[in-house]
Design a protein around this motif. Sequence first.
Motif, PDB file in Angstrom:
ATOM      1  N   GLU A   1      -1.409  13.981   0.484  1.00  0.00           N
ATOM      2  CA  GLU A   1      -2.290  12.924   0.986  1.00  0.00           C
ATOM      3  C   GLU A   1      -1.648  11.551   0.832  1.00  0.00           C
ATOM      4  O   GLU A   1      -1.846  10.677   1.666  1.00  0.00           O
ATOM      5  CB  GLU A   1      -3.614  12.921   0.217  1.00  0.00           C
ATOM      6  N   ARG A   2      -0.871  11.369  -0.224  1.00  0.00           N
ATOM      7  CA  ARG A   2      -0.287  10.061  -0.508  1.00  0.00           C
ATOM      8  C   ARG A   2       1.070   9.874   0.158  1.00  0.00           C
ATOM      9  O   ARG A   2       1.369   8.791   0.653  1.00  0.00           O
ATOM     10  CB  ARG A   2      -0.187   9.869  -2.014  1.00  0.00           C
ATOM     11  N   ASP A   3       1.922  10.925   0.128  1.00  0.00           N
ATOM     12  CA  ASP A   3       3.245  10.834   0.754  1.00  0.00           C
ATOM     13  C   ASP A   3       3.712  12.246   1.078  1.00  0.00           C
ATOM     14  O   ASP A   3       4.264  12.945   0.224  1.00  0.00           O
ATOM     15  CB  ASP A   3       4.236  10.132  -0.174  1.00  0.00           C
TER      16      ASP A   3
ATOM     17  N   GLU B   1       2.347   1.633  -3.394  1.00  0.00           N
ATOM     18  CA  GLU B   1       1.320   2.089  -4.336  1.00  0.00           C
ATOM     19  C   GLU B   1       1.055   3.588  -4.179  1.00  0.00           C
ATOM     20  O   GLU B   1       0.959   4.311  -5.169  1.00  0.00           O
ATOM     21  CB  GLU B   1       0.035   1.300  -4.098  1.00  0.00           C
ATOM     22  N   MET B   2       0.960   4.050  -2.925  1.00  0.00           N
ATOM     23  CA  MET B   2       0.719   5.473  -2.678  1.00  0.00           C
ATOM     24  C   MET B   2       1.893   6.314  -3.182  1.00  0.00           C
ATOM     25  O   MET B   2       1.702   7.382  -3.756  1.00  0.00           O
ATOM     26  CB  MET B   2       0.486   5.721  -1.188  1.00  0.00           C
ATOM     27  N   ARG B   3       3.116   5.836  -2.952  1.00  0.00           N
ATOM     28  CA  ARG B   3       4.310   6.543  -3.418  1.00  0.00           C
ATOM     29  C   ARG B   3       4.330   6.617  -4.956  1.00  0.00           C
ATOM     30  O   ARG B   3       4.648   7.645  -5.532  1.00  0.00           O
ATOM     31  CB  ARG B   3       5.557   5.859  -2.885  1.00  0.00           C
TER      32      ARG B   3
ATOM     33  N   GLN C   1       1.688   6.545  -6.897  1.00  0.00           N
ATOM     34  CA  GLN C   1       0.648   7.500  -7.293  1.00  0.00           C
ATOM     35  C   GLN C   1       1.153   8.933  -7.144  1.00  0.00           C
ATOM     36  O   GLN C   1       0.901   9.783  -8.015  1.00  0.00           O
ATOM     37  CB  GLN C   1      -0.602   7.302  -6.444  1.00  0.00           C
ATOM     38  N   ALA C   2       1.873   9.214  -6.057  1.00  0.00           N
ATOM     39  CA  ALA C   2       2.407  10.558  -5.841  1.00  0.00           C
ATOM     40  C   ALA C   2       3.411  10.912  -6.935  1.00  0.00           C
ATOM     41  O   ALA C   2       3.411  12.033  -7.465  1.00  0.00           O
ATOM     42  CB  ALA C   2       3.066  10.645  -4.464  1.00  0.00           C
TER      43      ALA C   2
ATOM     44  N   LYS D   1      -2.775  16.687  -3.274  1.00  0.00           N
ATOM     45  CA  LYS D   1      -2.968  15.266  -3.598  1.00  0.00           C
ATOM     46  C   LYS D   1      -1.705  14.470  -3.279  1.00  0.00           C
ATOM     47  O   LYS D   1      -1.783  13.357  -2.759  1.00  0.00           O
ATOM     48  CB  LYS D   1      -3.341  15.096  -5.065  1.00  0.00           C
ATOM     49  N   VAL D   2      -0.542  15.029  -3.582  1.00  0.00           N
ATOM     50  CA  VAL D   2       0.723  14.357  -3.273  1.00  0.00           C
ATOM     51  C   VAL D   2       0.878  14.238  -1.759  1.00  0.00           C
ATOM     52  O   VAL D   2       1.287  13.190  -1.241  1.00  0.00           O
ATOM     53  CB  VAL D   2       1.916  15.113  -3.899  1.00  0.00           C
TER      54      VAL D   2
ATOM     55  N   ARG E   1       0.834  -1.210   0.000  1.00  0.00           N
ATOM     56  CA  ARG E   1       0.000   0.000   0.000  1.00  0.00           C
ATOM     57  C   ARG E   1       0.866   1.256   0.000  1.00  0.00           C
ATOM     58  O   ARG E   1       0.579   2.209  -0.730  1.00  0.00           O
ATOM     59  CB  ARG E   1      -0.928  -0.026   1.230  1.00  0.00           C
TER      60      ARG E   1
END
Length: 184
Positions: A144-146, A74-76, A78-79, A141-142, A71
């Motif tokens: 929120e993810r990292d 995946e978040m990294r 997406q960022a 948005k970034v 997870r």
Amino acid sequence: MAKANPLQEQLLKAGLVNKSKVAAAAREQNKALHAKGPTGPSEIQIEAERARAEKAERDRALEAERKAQARVAEMRAQARQIIADKKVPRTGESEYRFTVDGVIRTLLVNDDLRKKLSAGVLVIARVDDRFELLPRPAADKVRERDASMIVLDHGQPAGSEAEATLSDDDAYYAQFQVPDDLVW
């Protein structure tokens, strides 16, 4: 054949049962008399069951950790993709300096980009060893993810953690405003 009880003999003579039924009933009685009671599980079985339970718990913990790592990855990713898609092209010959991890870094920007950075409209994000300019919505948005990818954001709310750790000297010097367009 063993001696049958008198009731069985009477039932046989009356023709209500046959010899096979009498023999089956005798076997059942004998089995009930000589059978051992149900025994509890042996120590080996208890130990094996405990080992199985421990292994299942370890497997669940490892799977949860693996899912958490996947997870985060995946978040990294997406960022990184948001940064790649939304980065603002840098143009200009004026140096904009900022600190990251105690090291002063420099980006070449024009006056318009400098003003947007100072106003908090643009944010600086780090991807590996590169720094990119992002508009605020993309930076949110970034974050929120990292959040560690955002290295400079002048648009943070006034109650940020940096102001919460001001010493007495810092509090005194905070009354003297330094212009945002100061080039150093």
